[in-house]
Design a protein around this motif. Structure first.
Motif, PDB file in Angstrom:
ATOM      1  N   LEU A  63     -26.560 -38.825  43.835  1.00  0.00           N
ATOM      2  CA  LEU A  63     -25.526 -39.257  44.776  1.00  0.00           C
ATOM      3  C   LEU A  63     -25.950 -40.538  45.505  1.00  0.00           C
ATOM      4  CD1 LEU A  63     -22.830 -38.549  46.100  1.00  0.00           C
ATOM      5  CD2 LEU A  63     -24.056 -37.029  47.660  1.00  0.00           C
ATOM      6  N   VAL A  95     -16.147 -39.391  44.574  1.00  0.00           N
ATOM      7  CA  VAL A  95     -17.337 -38.928  43.853  1.00  0.00           C
ATOM      8  C   VAL A  95     -17.009 -37.721  42.972  1.00  0.00           C
ATOM      9  CG1 VAL A  95     -19.713 -38.078  44.155  1.00  0.00           C
ATOM     10  CG2 VAL A  95     -18.724 -39.617  45.871  1.00  0.00           C
ATOM     11  N   LEU A 144     -32.702 -30.387  40.498  1.00  0.00           N
ATOM     12  CA  LEU A 144     -32.438 -31.421  39.493  1.00  0.00           C
ATOM     13  C   LEU A 144     -31.976 -32.718  40.157  1.00  0.00           C
ATOM     14  CD1 LEU A 144     -30.723 -29.110  36.846  1.00  0.00           C
ATOM     15  CD2 LEU A 144     -33.122 -29.802  36.981  1.00  0.00           C
ATOM     16  N   SER A 145     -32.109 -32.731  41.481  1.00  0.00           N
ATOM     17  CA  SER A 145     -31.865 -33.919  42.284  1.00  0.00           C
ATOM     18  C   SER A 145     -30.451 -34.473  42.256  1.00  0.00           C
ATOM     19  CB  SER A 145     -32.871 -35.022  41.927  1.00  0.00           C
ATOM     20  OG  SER A 145     -33.083 -35.758  43.095  1.00  0.00           O
ATOM     21  N   PRO A 151     -26.004 -30.349  38.698  1.00  0.00           N
ATOM     22  CA  PRO A 151     -25.993 -29.118  39.483  1.00  0.00           C
ATOM     23  C   PRO A 151     -26.611 -29.343  40.871  1.00  0.00           C
ATOM     24  CG  PRO A 151     -26.772 -28.685  37.256  1.00  0.00           C
ATOM     25  CD  PRO A 151     -26.675 -30.173  37.393  1.00  0.00           C
ATOM     26  N   VAL A 152     -25.980 -28.777  41.882  1.00  0.00           N
ATOM     27  CA  VAL A 152     -26.369 -29.057  43.268  1.00  0.00           C
ATOM     28  C   VAL A 152     -27.382 -28.023  43.770  1.00  0.00           C
ATOM     29  CG1 VAL A 152     -25.495 -29.172  45.644  1.00  0.00           C
ATOM     30  CG2 VAL A 152     -24.184 -30.184  43.778  1.00  0.00           C
ATOM     31  N   GLY A 153     -28.436 -28.522  44.409  1.00  0.00           N
ATOM     32  CA  GLY A 153     -29.438 -27.636  44.997  1.00  0.00           C
ATOM     33  C   GLY A 153     -30.204 -26.837  43.961  1.00  0.00           C
ATOM     34  N   SER A 155     -29.070 -34.866  44.925  1.00  0.00           N
ATOM     35  CA  SER A 155     -29.093 -35.750  46.100  1.00  0.00           C
ATOM     36  C   SER A 155     -29.424 -37.179  45.673  1.00  0.00           C
ATOM     37  CB  SER A 155     -30.061 -35.243  47.167  1.00  0.00           C
ATOM     38  OG  SER A 155     -31.358 -35.083  46.656  1.00  0.00           O
ATOM     39  N   SER A 204     -19.133 -35.209  39.904  1.00  0.00           N
ATOM     40  CA  SER A 204     -20.514 -35.018  39.463  1.00  0.00           C
ATOM     41  C   SER A 204     -20.688 -33.843  38.511  1.00  0.00           C
ATOM     42  CB  SER A 204     -21.401 -34.790  40.688  1.00  0.00           C
ATOM     43  OG  SER A 204     -22.724 -34.541  40.288  1.00  0.00           O
ATOM     44  N   TRP A 239     -23.916 -33.266  53.971  1.00  0.00           N
ATOM     45  CA  TRP A 239     -23.771 -33.858  52.639  1.00  0.00           C
ATOM     46  C   TRP A 239     -23.394 -35.340  52.712  1.00  0.00           C
ATOM     47  CZ3 TRP A 239     -19.069 -35.967  51.349  1.00  0.00           C
ATOM     48  CH2 TRP A 239     -17.967 -35.566  52.116  1.00  0.00           C
ATOM     49  N   HIS A 264     -31.873 -23.517  46.612  1.00  0.00           N
ATOM     50  CA  HIS A 264     -33.162 -24.094  47.036  1.00  0.00           C
ATOM     51  C   HIS A 264     -32.931 -24.881  48.316  1.00  0.00           C
ATOM     52  CE1 HIS A 264     -34.502 -28.386  45.690  1.00  0.00           C
ATOM     53  NE2 HIS A 264     -33.280 -28.464  46.063  1.00  0.00           N
ATOM     54  N   TYR A 294     -26.112 -38.322  52.753  1.00  0.00           N
ATOM     55  CA  TYR A 294     -26.707 -38.873  51.532  1.00  0.00           C
ATOM     56  C   TYR A 294     -25.946 -40.127  51.094  1.00  0.00           C
ATOM     57  CZ  TYR A 294     -29.046 -34.334  50.988  1.00  0.00           C
ATOM     58  OH  TYR A 294     -29.812 -33.213  51.186  1.00  0.00           O
ATOM     59  N   THR A 314     -15.120 -36.115  47.645  1.00  0.00           N
ATOM     60  CA  THR A 314     -16.046 -35.681  46.602  1.00  0.00           C
ATOM     61  C   THR A 314     -15.649 -34.309  46.060  1.00  0.00           C
ATOM     62  OG1 THR A 314     -18.349 -35.100  46.078  1.00  0.00           O
ATOM     63  CG2 THR A 314     -17.677 -34.774  48.347  1.00  0.00           C
ATOM     64  N   MET A 368     -17.510 -31.418  44.142  1.00  0.00           N
ATOM     65  CA  MET A 368     -18.844 -30.965  43.706  1.00  0.00           C
ATOM     66  C   MET A 368     -18.717 -30.299  42.339  1.00  0.00           C
ATOM     67  SD  MET A 368     -20.607 -31.358  46.756  1.00  0.00           S
ATOM     68  CE  MET A 368     -21.768 -30.104  47.189  1.00  0.00           C
TER      69      MET A 368
HETATM   70  P1  ADP Z   1     -30.992 -31.229  44.779  1.00  0.00           P
HETATM   71  O1  ADP Z   1     -31.198 -32.672  45.063  1.00  0.00           O
HETATM   72  O2  ADP Z   1     -32.141 -30.629  44.024  1.00  0.00           O
HETATM   73  O3  ADP Z   1     -29.703 -30.940  44.088  1.00  0.00           O
HETATM   74  P2  ADP Z   1     -30.908 -31.141  47.640  1.00  0.00           P
HETATM   75  O4  ADP Z   1     -30.895 -30.046  48.624  1.00  0.00           O
HETATM   76  O5  ADP Z   1     -31.922 -32.217  47.765  1.00  0.00           O
HETATM   77  O6  ADP Z   1     -30.945 -30.479  46.177  1.00  0.00           O
HETATM   78  O7  ADP Z   1     -29.491 -31.880  47.650  1.00  0.00           O
HETATM   79  C1  ADP Z   1     -28.318 -31.129  47.538  1.00  0.00           C
HETATM   80  C2  ADP Z   1     -27.340 -31.599  48.592  1.00  0.00           C
HETATM   81  O8  ADP Z   1     -26.873 -32.922  48.274  1.00  0.00           O
HETATM   82  C3  ADP Z   1     -26.066 -30.773  48.634  1.00  0.00           C
HETATM   83  O9  ADP Z   1     -26.229 -29.626  49.440  1.00  0.00           O
HETATM   84  C4  ADP Z   1     -25.093 -31.771  49.233  1.00  0.00           C
HETATM   85  O10 ADP Z   1     -25.282 -31.854  50.622  1.00  0.00           O
HETATM   86  C5  ADP Z   1     -25.529 -33.073  48.627  1.00  0.00           C
HETATM   87  N1  ADP Z   1     -24.793 -33.372  47.393  1.00  0.00           N
HETATM   88  C6  ADP Z   1     -25.251 -33.375  46.127  1.00  0.00           C
HETATM   89  N2  ADP Z   1     -24.296 -33.713  45.234  1.00  0.00           N
HETATM   90  C7  ADP Z   1     -23.177 -33.935  45.947  1.00  0.00           C
HETATM   91  C8  ADP Z   1     -21.851 -34.332  45.615  1.00  0.00           C
HETATM   92  N3  ADP Z   1     -21.494 -34.562  44.359  1.00  0.00           N
HETATM   93  N4  ADP Z   1     -20.967 -34.464  46.633  1.00  0.00           N
HETATM   94  C9  ADP Z   1     -21.327 -34.245  47.913  1.00  0.00           C
HETATM   95  N5  ADP Z   1     -22.570 -33.882  48.288  1.00  0.00           N
HETATM   96  C10 ADP Z   1     -23.493 -33.712  47.331  1.00  0.00           C
END
Ligand code: ADP
Ligand code: MG
Length: 411
Positions: free
Chosen positions: A149, A133, A143-144, A138-140, A146, A135, A106, A239, A109, A80, A82
Motif C-alpha cells: 500500500l 485502492v 506478506l506485507s 492478503p492483509v495482516g 502495508s 488489492s 489504515w 498478526h 499508511y 479502498t 480490501m
Molecule cells: P501486513 O503488512 O503483514 O499485511 P500489517 O499489520 O503491517 O500487516 O498491515 C496491515 C494493515 O495495513 C491493515 O490492517 C490496514 O490497516 C492496512 N492495509 C493493508 N492493505 C490495505 C488496503 N488495501 N486498504 C487499506 N488498508 C490496508
C-alpha cells in the motif's frame, strides 16, 4: 478431506480495470494513472532487519493497485476495497492534519507516505490526491500488505505530483518515506525489509538485503526450473505487530545494539557467549537465559541466511530447506514469536514431505512457507488445511509464491 482455499490473484488488466472502475464511481472522472506494488515473502532471515542482519525476501505476484489523480487543495481522498471484501472504506483528510501518530489507522499508511514525501521536499507540488485502492495482497498475513500500500502510493504521488529528485535518487527517498509512514505515522516499528522488496523486486530474483551495510543484491531464485514450488499458507490467525510483543523483542535487541555500538562493534563480530559477557556488566541483563536465546537467534539467523544465500546460488535446495526449518525452530524456541497455528502448519508441511518449512514475517500469526516438489503443491496445502481443521484452527488460505516485479506504473 479439508477444502483448500487459494488467494485471489487478478491479472494486471483486471486490477487496472477494477481500480479505474472504483475511481470513476467515487470521483466521477478518469484517474491520471494506475500504479501498483507487490507484497513480499521472506525466505529466511526474520527479526534481524533491526539487528544489522541479513534477510532474503522476494516480491510476490500479488499486487496492491492505486488509481490516482492530483488535487489543487490539501485534501487526500481515499477509497479502498480490501482483499476479499466488497464494501469500500473511505476517508477524506487534510494533509495539514497528518503527522506523527495521526492518523494511526489504515489511512496512515497512505497519507503518511504523502506527508513524509512532502517533509523530505521530494514532491514538486505538495497538494492532495484522489486515490482508489484495490488489492490482492492478503492483509495482516505477514506478506506485507502495508508495504504494498505504501509503495504503490509513493510511486503514484511522485508521478502525479512531480519528483524533486532525479529518478534514481527517488528510490532511496521513497523507501525512507514509506518507512516513516509506518514507523512515525502509524506507529509500527518495522525495519525496512518490506518496502525495499516491494520497490526493488524482480522476476525470478530474491533480494539479499544486508542491514549492516544498508545494501542489497539480487540472488537468482527460480524454484520452478528445479521442479520445486514455494507454498505460502496464511493461517488466518491475525498478526498484530502494533501490540507489545514485537516492541519487547525489538526493545531488548536495541538495548544490546546500544552496548555494542559503544565499542563500535556489531552482532556479527561476536559469538553469543562473548556478547553475554559484555551484557553481564549492564544492570538490564538480569535474565541471562532470555538474553542468551534472543541474542542467539539474531546471531544464528544471520549466519543461516548467509549460508542460505550461498545454497540458493548453488541450487542446493535440500540443504536450503533444512536451514528454513532450523530458522523456524529458532523463531519458535529462542525468539518465541511462533503461534500454535504457525507451528502446526509447519509440522503438517514437513510431514507431507516438504524440503523445509518455516513461519515467515513478524510471527504472532500470519503465514508459513514450505518448499515442496511442484507436484506436491496441492497435497501439501491439503495436509496443512487438514491439520488446521483437526485442531479447530481457522481455515488457511494458500498462495503459490513466485518471485515477481516490484513497484511500477500499470497504465
Ligand atoms: P501486513 O503488512 O503483514 O499485511 P500489517 O499489520 O503491517 O500487516 O498491515 C496491515 C494493515 O495495513 C491493515 O490492517 C490496514 O490497516 C492496512 N492495509 C493493508 N492493505 C490495505 C488496503 N488495501 N486498504 C487499506 N488498508 C490496508
Ligand atoms: Mg506490514
Amino acid at each position: 478431506m479439508a477444502i483448500t482455499h487459494w488467494a485471489t490473484t487478478r491479472t494486471e488488466e483486471q486490477l487496472v480495470s477494477d481500480a479505474k472502475k472504483l475511481f470513476t464511481a467515487t470521483y466521477d472522472e478518469e484517474p491520471t494513472g494506475v500504479w501498483a506494488a507487490p507484497g513480499r515473502v521472506n525466505l529466511i532471515g526474520d527479526h534481524v532487519d533491526y539487528a544489522e542482519g541479513i534477510c532474503l525476501p522476494f516480491a510476490l505476484e500479488q499486487l496492491t493497485a492505486v488509481a490516482a489523480s492530483g488535487r489543487n487543495d490539501n485534501l487526500v481522498n481515499i477509497v479502498t476495497i480490501m482483499p476479499g471484501q466488497e464494501e469500500p472504506r473511505t476517508l477524506s483528510i487534510s494533509l495539514d492534519e497528518v503527522g506523527k501518530g495521526n492518523p494511526a489507522t489504515w489511512a496512515g499508511y497512505i497519507v503518511g507516505v504523502i506527508w513524509a514525501l512532502n517533509s523530505a521536499n521530494a514532491l514538486v507540488c505538495k497538494t492532495g490526491l484522489d486515490l482508489a485502492v484495490v488489492s490482492d495482497v492478503p492483509v495482516g498475513s505477514g506478506l506485507s500488505s502495508s508495504a504494498a500500500l505504501e509503495c504503490s502510493t509513493a510511486l503514484a504521488a511522485v508521478e502525479v505530483k512531480g519528483a524533486s529528485f532525479k529518478k534514481m535518487a527517488m528510490y532511496p527517498v521513497m523507501v525512507e518515506a514509506t518507512m516513516r509512514a509506518e514507523n512515525d505515522v502509524v506507529g509500527a516499528s518495522t525495519g525496512g525489509l518490506d518496502q525495499r522488496t516491494s520497490f526493488y523486486g524482480k522476476p525470478n530474483q530474491a533480494l539479499e538485503i544486508d542491514f549492516l551495510y544498508d545494501e542489497f543484491s539480487f540472488v537468482p531464485c527460480n524454484f520452478d526450473d528445479h521442479g520445486l514450488a514455494l507454498l505460502i499458507a496464511d493461517t488466518n490467525a491475525p498478526h498484530r505487530l502494533i501490540d507489545g510483543q514485537y516492541g519487547s523483542r525489538r526493545g531488548l535487541i536495541d538495548e544490546v545494539t546500544a552496548v555494542l555500538r559503544k565499542e563500535d562493534s556489531t552482532f556479527r563480530d561476536y559469538k553469543v557467549d562473548q556478547i553475554l559477557e559484555k551484557l553481564a556488566k549492564t544492570p538490564e541483563c538480569s535474565d541471562h537465559d532470555l538474553y542468551r536465546r534472543r541474542v542467539g537467534h539474531i546471531i544464528n539467523e544471520t549466519r543461516r541466511t548467509q549460508q542460505a544465500v550461498t545454497l540458493l546460488r548453488e541450487g542446493d535446495f535440500t540443504k536450503f530447506g533444512k536451514l528454513m526449518t532450523e530458522s523456524h525452530v529458532s523463531l519458535r524456541d529462542d525468539y518465541e514469536v511462533v503461534t500454535p497455528e504457525l507451528d502446526g502448519a509447519v509440522n503438517a508441511a514437513l510431514s507431507a514431505g516438504a524440503l523445509g518449512a518455516r513461519m515467515t514475517g513478524g510471527g504472532f500469526g500470519g503465514s508459513i512457507i514450505a518448499l515442496v516438489k511442484k507436484e506436491d503443491l496441492e497435497s501439501t496445502a491439503a495436509a496443512i488445511a487438514e491439520a488446521a481443521e483437526t485442531r479447530g484452527f481457522a481455515e488457511p488460505t494458500f498462495l503459490h509464491a513466485k518471485p515477481s516485479e516490484g513497484a511500477r506504473r500499470l497504465v
